[in-house]
Design an enzyme around this catalytic site. Structure first.
Site, PDB file in Angstrom:
ATOM      1  N   GLU A 159      16.193 -18.364  -8.918  1.00  0.00           N
ATOM      2  CA  GLU A 159      15.873 -16.974  -9.252  1.00  0.00           C
ATOM      3  C   GLU A 159      15.242 -16.888 -10.647  1.00  0.00           C
ATOM      4  OE1 GLU A 159      15.462 -14.300  -7.837  1.00  0.00           O
ATOM      5  OE2 GLU A 159      15.611 -12.797  -9.401  1.00  0.00           O
ATOM      6  N   GLU A 208       6.678 -14.811 -11.653  1.00  0.00           N
ATOM      7  CA  GLU A 208       6.174 -13.480 -11.287  1.00  0.00           C
ATOM      8  C   GLU A 208       5.572 -12.744 -12.464  1.00  0.00           C
ATOM      9  OE1 GLU A 208       9.838 -11.806  -9.326  1.00  0.00           O
ATOM     10  OE2 GLU A 208       8.334 -11.010  -7.974  1.00  0.00           O
ATOM     11  N   TRP A 258      -3.024  -2.537  -1.721  1.00  0.00           N
ATOM     12  CA  TRP A 258      -2.779  -3.956  -1.973  1.00  0.00           C
ATOM     13  C   TRP A 258      -3.611  -4.671  -0.914  1.00  0.00           C
ATOM     14  CZ3 TRP A 258      -0.936  -8.357   0.471  1.00  0.00           C
ATOM     15  CH2 TRP A 258      -0.541  -9.409  -0.370  1.00  0.00           C
ATOM     16  N   ASN A 305      -1.482   1.727   6.057  1.00  0.00           N
ATOM     17  CA  ASN A 305      -0.627   0.699   5.459  1.00  0.00           C
ATOM     18  C   ASN A 305      -0.250  -0.267   6.579  1.00  0.00           C
ATOM     19  OD1 ASN A 305       1.286  -0.747   4.052  1.00  0.00           O
ATOM     20  ND2 ASN A 305       2.877   0.813   4.216  1.00  0.00           N
ATOM     21  N   GLY A 306      -0.284  -1.570   6.296  1.00  0.00           N
ATOM     22  CA  GLY A 306       0.065  -2.543   7.333  1.00  0.00           C
ATOM     23  C   GLY A 306      -1.175  -3.295   7.810  1.00  0.00           C
ATOM     24  N   CYS A 334       0.847  -1.185   0.000  1.00  0.00           N
ATOM     25  CA  CYS A 334       0.000   0.000   0.000  1.00  0.00           C
ATOM     26  C   CYS A 334       0.890   1.245   0.000  1.00  0.00           C
ATOM     27  CB  CYS A 334      -0.938   0.090   1.192  1.00  0.00           C
ATOM     28  SG  CYS A 334      -2.072  -1.281   1.305  1.00  0.00           S
ATOM     29  N   LYS A 357       5.649  -4.413  -4.649  1.00  0.00           N
ATOM     30  CA  LYS A 357       7.112  -4.335  -4.591  1.00  0.00           C
ATOM     31  C   LYS A 357       7.639  -4.490  -3.168  1.00  0.00           C
ATOM     32  CE  LYS A 357      11.136  -3.351  -6.411  1.00  0.00           C
ATOM     33  NZ  LYS A 357      11.740  -4.429  -7.201  1.00  0.00           N
ATOM     34  N   HIS A 414      15.168 -37.299  -8.077  1.00  0.00           N
ATOM     35  CA  HIS A 414      14.466 -37.587  -6.823  1.00  0.00           C
ATOM     36  C   HIS A 414      13.013 -37.143  -6.864  1.00  0.00           C
ATOM     37  CE1 HIS A 414      18.269 -38.870  -5.191  1.00  0.00           C
ATOM     38  NE2 HIS A 414      18.798 -37.777  -5.714  1.00  0.00           N
ATOM     39  N   ARG A 471       3.655  -0.324  -5.019  1.00  0.00           N
ATOM     40  CA  ARG A 471       3.420  -0.909  -3.691  1.00  0.00           C
ATOM     41  C   ARG A 471       2.059  -1.590  -3.596  1.00  0.00           C
ATOM     42  NH1 ARG A 471       6.833   1.617   0.442  1.00  0.00           N
ATOM     43  NH2 ARG A 471       5.403   0.745   1.942  1.00  0.00           N
ATOM     44  N   LYS A 496      11.450 -15.395 -11.298  1.00  0.00           N
ATOM     45  CA  LYS A 496      11.175 -14.270 -12.211  1.00  0.00           C
ATOM     46  C   LYS A 496      10.121 -14.677 -13.228  1.00  0.00           C
ATOM     47  CE  LYS A 496      12.698 -11.846 -10.765  1.00  0.00           C
ATOM     48  NZ  LYS A 496      13.412 -11.233  -9.701  1.00  0.00           N
TER      49      LYS A 496
HETATM   50  C1  AGP Z   1      11.529 -10.194  -6.504  1.00  0.00           C
HETATM   51  O1  AGP Z   1      11.356 -10.229  -7.879  1.00  0.00           O
HETATM   52  C2  AGP Z   1      10.313 -10.237  -5.737  1.00  0.00           C
HETATM   53  N1  AGP Z   1       9.386  -9.252  -6.120  1.00  0.00           N
HETATM   54  C3  AGP Z   1      10.406 -10.529  -4.263  1.00  0.00           C
HETATM   55  O2  AGP Z   1      10.724 -11.864  -4.147  1.00  0.00           O
HETATM   56  C4  AGP Z   1      11.405  -9.709  -3.391  1.00  0.00           C
HETATM   57  O3  AGP Z   1      12.701 -10.020  -3.737  1.00  0.00           O
HETATM   58  C5  AGP Z   1      11.133 -10.022  -1.909  1.00  0.00           C
HETATM   59  O4  AGP Z   1       9.833  -9.623  -1.592  1.00  0.00           O
HETATM   60  C6  AGP Z   1      12.125  -9.349  -0.990  1.00  0.00           C
HETATM   61  O5  AGP Z   1      12.065  -7.966  -1.084  1.00  0.00           O
HETATM   62  P1  AGP Z   1      13.189  -7.054  -0.474  1.00  0.00           P
HETATM   63  O6  AGP Z   1      14.449  -7.340  -1.214  1.00  0.00           O
HETATM   64  O7  AGP Z   1      12.707  -5.658  -0.704  1.00  0.00           O
HETATM   65  O8  AGP Z   1      13.324  -7.393   0.968  1.00  0.00           O
END
Ligand code: AGP
Length: 631
Positions: free
Chosen positions: A504, A511, A76, A100-101, A2, A626, A527, A27, A508
């Site tokens: 990673e 996401e 959000w 927010n929160g 948010c 984010k 396995h 956000r 990506k």
């Molecule tokens: C990365 O592409 C993601 N959006 C997510 O996994 C992110 O890396 C994670 O939420 C951690 O965020 P931070 O690095 O701001 O702590």
């Protein structure tokens, strides 16, 4: 999660609010809204709409252009579906508030308020909080034989601050709120109770936001509101009070180096693509002034004496993070163990905080975070601080809570990262952690194996140029991604440091394409996951020519023979590997030190190319935000 923004001053508030919301949209983007204070009617103008900020802009075109006080929010959803009624701001009598929160005990408080005759119009915890403050405002006013809405602005302010204090003592959770009081035309009030808020002053007025980026085009001098702090901001003035005592406290003004120009797409179709292409300069900035002249020297960190003292008697390192940042910690483990001969435990923050880890003497805890505000990572850091352990952070956002609460900071210099899918912040994290492991080895009198050290050191120094040469083929990598359009599952595999890079790559892809992807240690396929393999599966195999190369190729053969479509990422000259692949991404010669950075870049572009082909929302993928400031 948010985004919160507020403006009070002599200019129209709405343009500040909308610009701030647009910059904070990463956000959260399921609904947005604002409240302006209209001095003529002495009432609020509240508008909310579902969807992106642009929907709010369209719905409010031509209105609210003169009011000089306002607050706004981009959401959000946590409590209650994304809908107009659940969108912020929420109003209770003479108060209007954005939040927010999470208020953890909202259900209990809501039931209590309902029993007292209060009615609710939304499903949010936010409405519970504003109605709780209102209840205390009414009671405190009554105790002074006043009617809250009829009191003078000074009386209202005083009552509201005490009401906020009472409400804060009854709720549990980590959150931040800002609010307006009907009849007070020149002030925004708020509380930082565990979610970030930053205040600034521009020429025409005072600003408050949940994130620096909302105010960078207006000021570069800001105050980060400390946790447990009530504040009020008006044009030219900000006051801070302890939430428990209401005693005034001083909060310093800090100069921020980021500039607003950096928060623009600069001709790229997406922030993510721009950020991928920024990686050479980001890595150069991250190394600049830190690299020693030769492999025999020490890296230069912000406070060299404290850095040396920090690592002197270390016996064990915990590296803790979430998501992409966690993958950088996994890579770092290989370097710390091999070069510095240090035992490293890597943990997902949301697991670490609820375990009972055993800390030996000499344990140091490092947290890694792009935003510096991730709720779980912050909680893990606080836990380590409470246990009396020495902590450090690898963080990208200056002044963020994680940076401020850790004992030592190793900053990444990636600049603002807007795309929800992290790219440049990840490679900057890898770079800092690699340099750190290398340096800690030297501090411990352990020169990494001389040949490796020599080549690794030089490859780190030339990393920006090597990334440039990889990016020269960006279009080809995107085309490889687009060619996977009909694959149901995409498997990323590798061994050694390529294992976290495989994780990673898969993260990506999930996401931004919403396709099913898995990252696996190549040796683990037999396995279980090999059962997934058929002609509808594509495997992205990462195999630099290191000591595990032959083993990775054996794993490749096993899935190739079962019909998988193979995309290889390896060295240009590796003909043995190339001939086993349906599609091959040829990279320049790398070293063990820099391979993770160079190999992850094609995976970023494969995901980007596929997401484009599929028409996905690349910078703001569905359901994500984010900065994950709730657990
Ligand atoms: C990365 O592409 C993601 N959006 C997510 O996994 C992110 O890396 C994670 O939420 C951690 O965020 P931070 O690095 O701001 O702590």
């Amino acid at each position: 999660m948010c985004g919160i923004v507020g403006y009070v001053g002599t200019d129209a508030a709405k343009p500040f609010l909308i610009e701030g919301l647009k910059r904070l949209e990463y956000r959260g983007y399921d609904s947005a809204g604002f409240a302006l204070y209209d001095p003529k009617s002495k009432d609020f103008i509240i508008r909310r709409s579902v969807g992106h900020v642009e929907a709010l802009v369209e719905a409010t075109h031509g209105m609210g252009d003169h009011e000089r006080l306002g607050i706004a929010h981009t959401r959000w959803a946590t409590h209650g579906v994304p809908s107009e009624v659940n969108a912020h701001p929420h109003r209770a009598g003479g108060l209007v508030l954005v939040h927010n929160g999470i208020i953890e005990n909202h259900a209990q408080i809501k039931n209590q308020l309902i029993a007292e005759g209060v009615s609710f119009s939304s499903q949010t915890d936010t409405e519970v909080f504003v109605r709780l403050i209102e209840k205390h405002c009414l009671r405190l006013a009554l105790a002074q034989k006043l009617v809250f809405l009829e009191a003078t602005p000074l009386q209202k302010r005083d009552i509201a601050l005490h009401a906020l204090q009472r409400a804060a003592s009854e709720v549990e959770g980590h959150y931040a709120v800002i609010f307006l009081i009907q009849g007070i035309e020149d002030c925004i009030f708020g509380l930082q109770a565990g979610a970030p808020l930053v205040l600034g002053q521009c020429k025409s007025g005072g600003l408050v936001a949940s994130d620096l980026q909302a105010m960078l085009s207006h000021t570069s001098e800001v105050s980060f509101v400390p946790v447990s702090t009530i504040f009020e901001v008006s044009k030219g003035l900000s006051h801070f009070y302890d939430v428990k005592t209401l005693e005034e406290k001083t909060v310093k003004l800090e100069k921020i180096e980021w500039s607003s120009e950096k928060v623009a797409k600069d001709g790229f179709d997406h922030f993510m693509l721009k950020e991928i292409f920024q990686q050479p300069s980001v890595i150069a900035d991250t190394l600049s002034g830190r690299m020693p002249l030769s492999e025999l020297g020490s890296f230069v960190w912000d406070n060299p004496v404290a850095h040396e003292a920090l690592w002197k008697n270390v016996k064990k390192v915990y590296l803790i993070a979430c998501g992409t940042a966690y993958h950088s910690a996994m890579v770092a483990k290989y370097y710390f163990e091999k070069w510095a001969k240090l035992s490293v435990e890597v943990d997902i923050a949301s697991e670490f905080r609820y375990r009972n880890p055993v800390f030996e003497v000499g344990t140091i805890v490092g947290v890694i975070s792009q935003s510096g505000e991730t709720a779980d990572t912050l909680a893990a850091l606080r836990l380590a601080n409470e246990k009396g352990l020495t902590t450090f952070s690898v963080c990208n956002v200056p002044g963020s809570t994680i940076m401020r609460e850790s004992n030592f900071q190793y900053s990444t210099k990636a600049g603002p990262e807007i795309g929800v899918a992290s790219t440049k912040a990840f490679t900057a994290q890898l770079t800092v952690l690699t340099a750190l492991a290398y340096d800690v080895a030297h501090l411990r009198g352990l020169s990494p194996n001389s040949k490796d050290s020599d080549e690794g050191f030089r490859s780190l120094a030339r990393l920006p140029q090597d990334i440039e040469s990889v990016l020269a083929h960006a279009d080809e990598f995107q085309a490889v991604g687009a060619s996977l359009e009909n694959k149901k599952t995409i498997l990323f595999i590798g061994r050694g440091t390529m294992y976290p890079i495989a994780l990673e790559g898969a993260l990506k892809l999930k996401e931004i394409t919403y396709r099913h992807a898995e990252g696996y240690a190549a040796g683990e396929l037999k396995h279980g996951p090999i059962a997934l393999v058929d002609k509808d599966l594509a495997a992205v195999v990462m195999a630099p020519p290191d000591e595990l190369h032959a083993k990775t190729l054996s794993n490749l053969e096993e899935i190739r023979s079962r019909g998988a479509f193979i995309v290889g990422i390896g060295e240009d000259k590796d003909t043995e590997f190339r001939k086993l692949c349906n599609s091959y991404i040829a990279l320049p010669k790398t070293t063990w030190t820099t391979a993770p950075v160079l190999y992850v870049i094609p995976t970023q572009l494969i995901s980007y190319g596929l997401a484009r082909k599929l028409g996905c929302s690349i910078d703001k993928p569905r359901n994500l935000a984010k900065s994950v400031t709730v657990e």
